[in-house]
Design an enzyme around this catalytic site. Sequence first.
Site, PDB file in Angstrom:
ATOM      1  N   ASN A 207       0.778  13.730 -10.121  1.00 44.25           N
ATOM      2  CA  ASN A 207       1.089  14.726  -9.087  1.00 44.25           C
ATOM      3  C   ASN A 207       2.362  15.476  -9.458  1.00 44.25           C
ATOM      4  O   ASN A 207       2.952  15.237 -10.510  1.00 44.25           O
ATOM      5  CB  ASN A 207       1.211  14.042  -7.721  1.00 44.25           C
ATOM      6  CG  ASN A 207       2.278  12.976  -7.734  1.00 44.25           C
ATOM      7  OD1 ASN A 207       3.450  13.250  -7.921  1.00 44.25           O
ATOM      8  ND2 ASN A 207       1.856  11.727  -7.567  1.00 44.25           N
ATOM      9  N   ASP A 276      -2.570   7.562  -4.419  1.00 41.09           N
ATOM     10  CA  ASP A 276      -3.364   6.804  -3.442  1.00 41.09           C
ATOM     11  C   ASP A 276      -4.666   6.311  -4.069  1.00 41.09           C
ATOM     12  O   ASP A 276      -5.282   5.382  -3.564  1.00 41.09           O
ATOM     13  CB  ASP A 276      -3.681   7.681  -2.230  1.00 41.09           C
ATOM     14  CG  ASP A 276      -2.428   7.964  -1.398  1.00 41.09           C
ATOM     15  OD1 ASP A 276      -1.613   7.041  -1.245  1.00 41.09           O
ATOM     16  OD2 ASP A 276      -2.259   9.108  -0.937  1.00 41.09           O
ATOM     17  N   PHE A 321       8.647   7.963   2.832  1.00 40.60           N
ATOM     18  CA  PHE A 321       8.630   9.420   2.921  1.00 40.60           C
ATOM     19  C   PHE A 321       7.245   9.857   3.359  1.00 40.60           C
ATOM     20  O   PHE A 321       6.258   9.140   3.171  1.00 40.60           O
ATOM     21  CB  PHE A 321       8.961  10.048   1.564  1.00 40.60           C
ATOM     22  CG  PHE A 321      10.432  10.235   1.371  1.00 40.60           C
ATOM     23  CD1 PHE A 321      11.246   9.147   1.126  1.00 40.60           C
ATOM     24  CD2 PHE A 321      11.007  11.492   1.459  1.00 40.60           C
ATOM     25  CE1 PHE A 321      12.611   9.293   0.980  1.00 40.60           C
ATOM     26  CE2 PHE A 321      12.381  11.664   1.309  1.00 40.60           C
ATOM     27  CZ  PHE A 321      13.177  10.566   1.069  1.00 40.60           C
ATOM     28  N   LYS A 335       2.687   7.184  10.762  1.00 38.57           N
ATOM     29  CA  LYS A 335       2.933   6.431   9.521  1.00 38.57           C
ATOM     30  C   LYS A 335       4.000   5.356   9.730  1.00 38.57           C
ATOM     31  O   LYS A 335       3.907   4.255   9.179  1.00 38.57           O
ATOM     32  CB  LYS A 335       3.398   7.422   8.451  1.00 38.57           C
ATOM     33  CG  LYS A 335       2.837   7.160   7.095  1.00 38.57           C
ATOM     34  CD  LYS A 335       3.028   8.341   6.162  1.00 38.57           C
ATOM     35  CE  LYS A 335       1.944   9.378   6.323  1.00 38.57           C
ATOM     36  NZ  LYS A 335       2.114  10.559   5.476  1.00 38.57           N
ATOM     37  N   LYS A 339       2.668   1.676   8.933  1.00 41.04           N
ATOM     38  CA  LYS A 339       3.197   0.959   7.766  1.00 41.04           C
ATOM     39  C   LYS A 339       4.265  -0.060   8.153  1.00 41.04           C
ATOM     40  O   LYS A 339       4.766  -0.781   7.290  1.00 41.04           O
ATOM     41  CB  LYS A 339       3.747   1.960   6.746  1.00 41.04           C
ATOM     42  CG  LYS A 339       2.684   2.953   6.273  1.00 41.04           C
ATOM     43  CD  LYS A 339       2.971   3.514   4.899  1.00 41.04           C
ATOM     44  CE  LYS A 339       1.937   4.563   4.515  1.00 41.04           C
ATOM     45  NZ  LYS A 339       1.933   4.881   3.095  1.00 41.04           N
TER      46      LYS A 339
END
Length: 399
Positions: A207, A276, A321, A335, A339
């Site tokens: 990425n 991912d 992040f 998130k 998480k």
Amino acid sequence: MLSGKTIVVGVSGSISAYKAADLTSRLVKLGCDVRVLMTDAAARFISDLTLEVLSRHHVVVGAATGRESVLDALACEADLMIVAPASANTVAHLAHAVDAGCVSYVASRMERARVLVAPAMNVHMYRNAATQANLDALASRGIVVIPPASGMLACGDEGEGKLPSVDELVDWAVRASVRVKDLAGMRIVVSAGPTREALDPVRFLTNRSTGRMGYAIARQAMLRGADVTLVSGPVDIPAPRFVEVVGVESAADMFEAVTSRASEADAVIMAAAVADYRPATRSASKIKKKDGDLSLPLERTQDILAWLGAHRTPGTRLCGFSMETDDVLENSRAKLVRKGVDMIAANSLRETGAGFGTPTNRLTLITAQREIDLPMLSKDEAAGRLLDELFSPELAATG
Ligand code: CTP
């Protein structure tokens, strides 16, 4: 970080005294007011005129006698003094408080933690027990001794004794100039950069992450006294000095490197753009083209941050992040909960100046208690604000 500081450069007699010119010039360009002091021996290697032109100030050479009031004022006003190069003689003078001229005079009058000494000499002189004892004496009094570099010395001998690069000297000065060491004793693991998921020996999925945000966090934490491990995917930016860098490639490597260190850490900050998905199989030989299209089955990688959230060590703060194009805050808040972490730093990929490859970022720091909308800041400043919040007493109470 050095802008507006007054820095004394003390130059003593060594063949590497010429590097003091570059050091002076670099510090001036960083916005410092640089005052140069030279020993008589230094003046035999480099002209005071060179340093006078570069520092834009009169250079004091030799004895302190008769100039005490000027030198006293300088010792009082200066934020830092860097003695570079420090010859074996000058090291001995500093260790034994011998008033051998302007350099030792000013060094002996400054707060010790604000004096940096960069020894440069022949390897045998450096290894000599008397020199080592003098260097130990300086370090034990809180003076910062910069280890010399190794290599071929000017005299032809091989070994330690070279003055480190000017880049390195500047980094030492920056670290010493940050007086607030509020993260001293903290162990922080930061991940940064992209991961690479191999398809075959020549191709991979990756990425656009450049690693800049994570590197800025690692550097700011180090400058504030933390013991930092930076787990980094492949990037093109230089590693911050005084930080342990663990290079990794894939999400699986990063998982191993981060989770094996997490239980010992006071904080883990996942700034990496971890893949991912990865190719379900990795071909051992290069995939050859054929007629027609090709589909690649992908499988999920393990979510490192979610794993850390599910296997928490009490007292370890966790920060992730979030990069979104739509519904930034809503998705980021979800998130935080999903998480099981203490903070999510959210940024929008739609905002100009934020996200991958830019020197700036606009973060929203989301915790269970609050949401802090930071303005557009340099990544260094944004990193500082993120650390302030992650180590705030309010967050510690819930962590
Ligand atoms: N992360 C991780 N392990 C992964 C993927 C992501 O630890 N395998 C971490 C990242 O380092 C980052 C956060 O999780 O701190 C990002 O979460 P993620 O769910 O991947 O969100 P985004 O990529 O921002 O968005 P999306 O949910 O759309 O994938």
